[in-house]
Every structure is written in structure tokens, then in C-alpha cells.
Design a protein around this motif. Sequence first.
Motif, PDB file in Angstrom:
ATOM      1  N   LEU A 203      -9.811   5.898   0.051  1.00  0.00           N
ATOM      2  CA  LEU A 203      -8.463   5.191  -0.440  1.00  0.00           C
ATOM      3  C   LEU A 203      -7.502   5.654  -0.023  1.00  0.00           C
ATOM      4  CD1 LEU A 203      -8.598   2.684  -2.478  1.00  0.00           C
ATOM      5  CD2 LEU A 203      -8.431   4.307  -4.404  1.00  0.00           C
ATOM      6  N   ALA A 204      -7.305   7.097   0.217  1.00  0.00           N
ATOM      7  CA  ALA A 204      -6.011   7.452   0.684  1.00  0.00           C
ATOM      8  C   ALA A 204      -5.871   7.209   2.278  1.00  0.00           C
ATOM      9  CB  ALA A 204      -5.938   9.156   0.670  1.00  0.00           C
ATOM     10  N   ARG A 205      -6.928   7.119   2.995  1.00  0.00           N
ATOM     11  CA  ARG A 205      -7.172   6.843   4.366  1.00  0.00           C
ATOM     12  C   ARG A 205      -6.529   5.460   4.660  1.00  0.00           C
ATOM     13  NH1 ARG A 205     -10.772   8.799   8.090  1.00  0.00           N
ATOM     14  NH2 ARG A 205     -10.205   6.879   9.238  1.00  0.00           N
ATOM     15  N   LEU A 206      -6.704   4.323   3.819  1.00  0.00           N
ATOM     16  CA  LEU A 206      -6.367   3.000   4.137  1.00  0.00           C
ATOM     17  C   LEU A 206      -4.953   2.776   4.408  1.00  0.00           C
ATOM     18  CD1 LEU A 206      -8.838   1.327   1.649  1.00  0.00           C
ATOM     19  CD2 LEU A 206      -8.748   0.848   4.292  1.00  0.00           C
ATOM     20  N   ALA A 234      -7.016  -6.852   5.263  1.00  0.00           N
ATOM     21  CA  ALA A 234      -8.257  -6.775   4.396  1.00  0.00           C
ATOM     22  C   ALA A 234      -8.431  -5.293   4.128  1.00  0.00           C
ATOM     23  CB  ALA A 234      -9.242  -7.208   5.398  1.00  0.00           C
ATOM     24  N   GLY A 235      -8.176  -4.337   4.895  1.00  0.00           N
ATOM     25  CA  GLY A 235      -8.355  -2.980   4.306  1.00  0.00           C
ATOM     26  C   GLY A 235      -7.433  -2.933   3.104  1.00  0.00           C
ATOM     27  N   GLN A 236      -6.036  -3.355   3.243  1.00  0.00           N
ATOM     28  CA  GLN A 236      -4.905  -3.068   2.118  1.00  0.00           C
ATOM     29  C   GLN A 236      -5.397  -3.972   1.032  1.00  0.00           C
ATOM     30  OE1 GLN A 236      -2.850  -0.494   2.902  1.00  0.00           O
ATOM     31  NE2 GLN A 236      -4.276  -0.625   4.739  1.00  0.00           N
ATOM     32  N   VAL A 237      -6.089  -5.062   0.927  1.00  0.00           N
ATOM     33  CA  VAL A 237      -6.532  -6.080  -0.153  1.00  0.00           C
ATOM     34  C   VAL A 237      -7.534  -5.021  -0.699  1.00  0.00           C
ATOM     35  CG1 VAL A 237      -7.663  -7.991  -0.732  1.00  0.00           C
ATOM     36  CG2 VAL A 237      -5.747  -8.247   0.964  1.00  0.00           C
ATOM     37  N   MET A 238      -8.566  -4.836   0.101  1.00  0.00           N
ATOM     38  CA  MET A 238      -9.405  -4.025  -0.503  1.00  0.00           C
ATOM     39  C   MET A 238      -9.016  -2.643  -1.412  1.00  0.00           C
ATOM     40  SD  MET A 238     -13.209  -2.653   1.431  1.00  0.00           S
ATOM     41  CE  MET A 238     -13.500  -4.295   1.843  1.00  0.00           C
ATOM     42  N   ALA A 239      -8.422  -1.994  -0.673  1.00  0.00           N
ATOM     43  CA  ALA A 239      -7.542  -0.965  -1.573  1.00  0.00           C
ATOM     44  C   ALA A 239      -7.060  -1.241  -2.782  1.00  0.00           C
ATOM     45  CB  ALA A 239      -6.489  -0.173  -0.557  1.00  0.00           C
TER      46      ALA A 239
END
Length: 337
Positions: A203-206, A234-239
Motif C-alpha cells: 500500500l505504501a509502494r503505490l 488504476a494503482g491509485q484507485v486500488m490503493a
Amino acid sequence: MRYVTFLILALAVLAALYLAFRWRGGWVPRAGLIAAALAMIAFGSWRMMPQAMPAHDSGQDVLSLYEQKRILPDGPIPVYHLGHSLVGRDMPAMLAQLAGHDYALQLGWGTALREHFEPGETINGFAQENATPHYRDAHKALASRDYAAFVMTEMVDLRDAILYKDAITYAGKWAAEAVADNPDVQVFLYETWPRLDAKPDWLARLPQDLDQLWSQLLWSATRAAGRPVWLIPAGQVMARLVTEAEAKGGIAELKSREDLFGRQPDGSLDPIHPNDLGFYLVALTHYAVIYGKSPVGLPRQLMHADGTPARAPSPELARRMQEIVWEVVTSQPLTGL
């Protein structure tokens, strides 16, 4: 460290040459062979040493381009997807059902943009992933001018792609080719995610990866295109979705990050490939960015690319997914929304 290894290599080569040609007989030629072997080992070590990451690019020279207003489609447009299994065959099919558009793709297994671009490179899984009527050679597809949107993504791990696959350069090459062949095409970069077991915490990596890695591809592509290459975050939405679900003890059936990911053949968690819920979320994000429309109210019951029903999110989860997608893409300047 690479310079130290290179110095050792140079000294070993000189020693090998000296010992091999200065004396004759006895143990000395044998020592020369040993020195030559050491030189080869040193050379191999030098080749395998990690390269330094390029200096961070702030993108200051292109940021002003993202202030311009996007021209949004007024209806369905044909879309071309270039990537790997985090695109897959099902996500473009889901997106097409949401938008009502035609599409084509070129995929591989863990394939880098360089491998798609260069004819001499190997694309692992090419035959398997492109065994679909929607396959079309990427270079020919762009040259045809048949597609109004071109969506590309890079292999995971993105740091490795930058270090060893020249990802920054090839993001630019693909963007330049897309606009050269079709001046009206809009180019998008699909931001994915690291493995769930990546370090530091997934989660911190995104947000870190977006700022430090994905941005580097985006600036290169934008410079090469001479216009904004828009981000599909998409990664930010997932986060955002995972953060809310894990903080609240769940959103309907979604309790944790693992609930967005698939399973291996042995039943263990697949730490990188989404399940149907994850791909539905990614398809919603593509829809919102490409069309500039809220996905709230879109259908939740979709089909896989092969025509079988995909697992649908519950009405509660689907609604919250759609709301979060729109909140994220409209608060991210790099989407143009």
C-alpha cells in the motif's frame, strides 16, 4: 561498486596477458589461465551489477501541458491495448461492454514495451495471450489509424523495467509512433501495481511508485508525443479502495487487498494478477479516464472475453468502486479530468 569491479576486471586482464605471454613453461602459463578465468568472472560480475537509476525527472517542462482542456469523446471510440497479463483479455472485454466500443490488443507474459517494439525481441506467451479475434499487431494497428485511443503499460517490476528494459525510452518511442501515424489519437499510460509481497508495504509502494517511477515514463512519452499522455491511475484507485475497506473492516464482500486478487492452481494467493473484482475495478478506471464520464451507475454484471459470466460485485461494492474511481480520477491532474 561497478567501478571497483571494472578496475578488478582490468587488472585481471592485464595480469592474464602478462603471465600468458611473458614467460614459457612451468606453472606460469597455468597462472595465466587462472588469471584469465578470474577476468571472465570479474567481467560477468560487472555485467550483472545493478545499474544506477536515472536521475529523477521532475517533468517541469511538460507539466503545463496538463493544464489544457481535454477533448473528450462524445460516444464510443475504438481502443487499442498494449501490454501483458495485467491487461489480459478479460479487462479490455469488460471495458468494451461498459463503453460499447470496439477494441484490439497485443499481449504477452510480463512483456516490456521494448519487447513489443523491437522485432528481434522475444514476447513470452505471445501465442497463448493473443489467441483471440481481438489480436492485432501493434505497429500495424497504429499505422492503420483505426484507433482513437492507444493505451500502453509497462512490465512489473517497474524499477527493473527502467533499469534493464529501457522503459523510459520505449514509452517515448511508442507515444511518438502513435501520434506520428494518427495525429488525432489520444495516448494513455495505464498505471498498474507491484506484487502484494513487494517491499516495502504494498500500500505504501503505490503512491511512491507513481511519483518516482510511473511519472518518468509519462514525462518521456509526453515529450515524444508533443502533447499530454494521460494517466490511467488504476494503482491509485486500488490503493484508495483497499485503504477504505481495510480501515472499515470491509466494504460488503471486500475485506482486504487479497480479495481483489486471484488464486494459483494450488489454491494459494496470486500476488499480482487480479480476480474478476480487481479487473472490474481496472475496467471502470479505464472507462472514467478515456471517456471522462462518471462510471457510477454502470452495469456490474459483465462477461469474460470468452463469453462466460464474470463474478459480479454486490450492488453495494459496485457502487462504492464506481464512486471511488470517479473521486480518484477527477482529483488526479494527470488524467486531464
